[in-house]
Design an enzyme around this catalytic site. Sequence first.
Site, PDB file in Angstrom:
ATOM      1  N   GLY A 260      -1.514   9.999  -5.046  1.00 45.86           N
ATOM      2  CA  GLY A 260      -0.666   9.449  -3.998  1.00 45.86           C
ATOM      3  C   GLY A 260      -1.135   9.620  -2.575  1.00 45.86           C
ATOM      4  O   GLY A 260      -0.596   8.964  -1.672  1.00 45.86           O
ATOM      5  N   ARG A 304      -6.719   6.297  -5.452  1.00 44.46           N
ATOM      6  CA  ARG A 304      -7.079   5.645  -4.196  1.00 44.46           C
ATOM      7  C   ARG A 304      -7.861   6.550  -3.246  1.00 44.46           C
ATOM      8  O   ARG A 304      -8.868   6.139  -2.673  1.00 44.46           O
ATOM      9  CB  ARG A 304      -5.772   5.206  -3.514  1.00 44.46           C
ATOM     10  CG  ARG A 304      -5.965   4.368  -2.278  1.00 44.46           C
ATOM     11  CD  ARG A 304      -4.625   4.132  -1.554  1.00 44.46           C
ATOM     12  NE  ARG A 304      -3.486   4.010  -2.398  1.00 44.46           N
ATOM     13  CZ  ARG A 304      -2.878   2.855  -2.734  1.00 44.46           C
ATOM     14  NH1 ARG A 304      -3.335   1.726  -2.257  1.00 44.46           N
ATOM     15  NH2 ARG A 304      -1.826   2.850  -3.515  1.00 44.46           N
ATOM     16  N   ARG A 345      -3.606  -7.463  -2.756  1.00 44.00           N
ATOM     17  CA  ARG A 345      -2.747  -6.470  -2.102  1.00 44.00           C
ATOM     18  C   ARG A 345      -2.019  -6.979  -0.856  1.00 44.00           C
ATOM     19  O   ARG A 345      -0.850  -6.642  -0.653  1.00 44.00           O
ATOM     20  CB  ARG A 345      -3.538  -5.191  -1.791  1.00 44.00           C
ATOM     21  CG  ARG A 345      -4.168  -4.562  -3.056  1.00 44.00           C
ATOM     22  CD  ARG A 345      -4.689  -3.155  -2.846  1.00 44.00           C
ATOM     23  NE  ARG A 345      -3.624  -2.196  -2.631  1.00 44.00           N
ATOM     24  CZ  ARG A 345      -3.204  -1.801  -1.474  1.00 44.00           C
ATOM     25  NH1 ARG A 345      -3.818  -2.200  -0.382  1.00 44.00           N
ATOM     26  NH2 ARG A 345      -2.187  -0.975  -1.362  1.00 44.00           N
ATOM     27  N   CYS A 381      -5.052 -22.019  -3.517  1.00 44.29           N
ATOM     28  CA  CYS A 381      -3.998 -22.966  -3.171  1.00 44.29           C
ATOM     29  C   CYS A 381      -2.686 -22.213  -3.025  1.00 44.29           C
ATOM     30  O   CYS A 381      -1.811 -22.242  -3.886  1.00 44.29           O
ATOM     31  CB  CYS A 381      -3.904 -24.059  -4.216  1.00 44.29           C
ATOM     32  SG  CYS A 381      -5.300 -25.142  -4.112  1.00 44.29           S
TER      33      CYS A 381
END
Length: 456
Positions: A260, A304, A345, A381
């Site tokens: 986290g 991360r 993201r 698109c």
Amino acid sequence: MPASARDARFRLSPDLALTLAEQFGTPLYVLSESHLRGRIREYRAAFRAVAPGSRLVFASKANSTLAVLKIAHQEGCLIDVASEGELRAALLAGIPASDCHLHGNYKTMPELAFAFAAGVGEIVVDSFAEIEMLSELARSEAPPSAMVAKAIGLPAEEPVRCPDLVIRVAPGVDPATHQKISTGQDDTKFGFNLADGSAERALLRCLELGLPVVGFHCHVGSQLLDPEAQRAGGEAIAQLAADMLRRHGFETKVLNVGGGLGVRYTDADDPMAVEDYCRLVVEAMRAPLEGTGLDPVLMQEPGRSLVAEAGVTLYRVGVVKTVPTGEGRTRTYASVDGGLSDNPRPALYGSRYTVLRAARVDQSDEGEAGAAKFTVAGRHCETDKLFVDVDLPADLAEGDLLQVLCTGAYNSSMASNYNRFLRPATVLVREDGSLAPVQRRETYDELFAREILPAL
Ligand code: LLP
């Protein structure tokens, strides 16, 4: 400390950007081996300094490219896998199953059977239904099915053993992050609620069934820049460990506070130094254990914060277009050759990134122009505004290369084929500066390999 002083994000020099684009094409994920190894070493050392004997687990959902898994394992990490697919990726990278921890709020019976047969080191238990499935598997003397044995290279007559179990707790902590990536609050599909006694009942059920339960786990959310939630989560599971000893004589051997820790997507994100962060969570976990005699192995499970800053995405600008937006104002779009399919993201979480010109197409012009606002758009698109109102050189031109920093996590692993785009290659910049492709660009043959066109 000013935000930029701790900015260690990997970035490409113009020469390297030009070489990469020429050799491997764009869009391209680029990862720095030395950055990744250095960051893992830094995190492990910081954790071990305050908790000798602790273990760092790499959350492979952040980036499960086999080379990344292998590097993380070589650097001493265990591997968190959240599906059979991620477990298979770790096995393919040469990582022993015993160094893998299996997660998931809904693990299927075949998936659990696969994990048993492979010999995963730990399963993080998430529901009462799962406990019953685990018990069924633990009781069966059956060797792994021929199919599973073949897939993992195990002799089919080898009996299965129940891996260590850790109970995932929802500690009732609500972190300050995007709601789509918070998981520690009461209203969550993950784990056993602490306040209503579910976590305790889960432990008792495991013990009653004779399952090898060894401890507790929580993961409260992701991209957390304020560590309060992890501190509170760590304290809550340690308190649970102390309570379970007192009430049931259960000796906790493992406490895992999840991942986290946030990263620097833009200079507005200023994550805590990892030394301070480790001290904080370890102190939070130690306090309730004081005087209990419990000395569990402390674990963290970051994804991360180990890999994000080691990666950049390289794009080529194809179209620059200025449009009127009303009242005399304009917006300039720079469309790049990727977008939603290689980085979902911004669309999913409203994430912002640092975008830099990596190299200019016109090498003859040496002068740098002043900055201007651009909206960098993808070529899907969709409105697909990837990066809104970023500062780039005013003379940004079609053909220039852009690099987006901090894309090593949750980009490649979340890529899709929307609009039938091919997923990009990943190139590892080795420690000696050489370039090693670790995932090649998808091909159209692969893109259509699953299609079945019946006689219509
Ligand atoms: N452990 C568990 C049980 C997790 O669910 C996660 C992330 C981690 C560890 C690693 O968290 P990290 O250190 O990377 O924050 N796709 C989202 C992130 C979802 C994270 C899900 N769980 C994104 O792109 O931001």
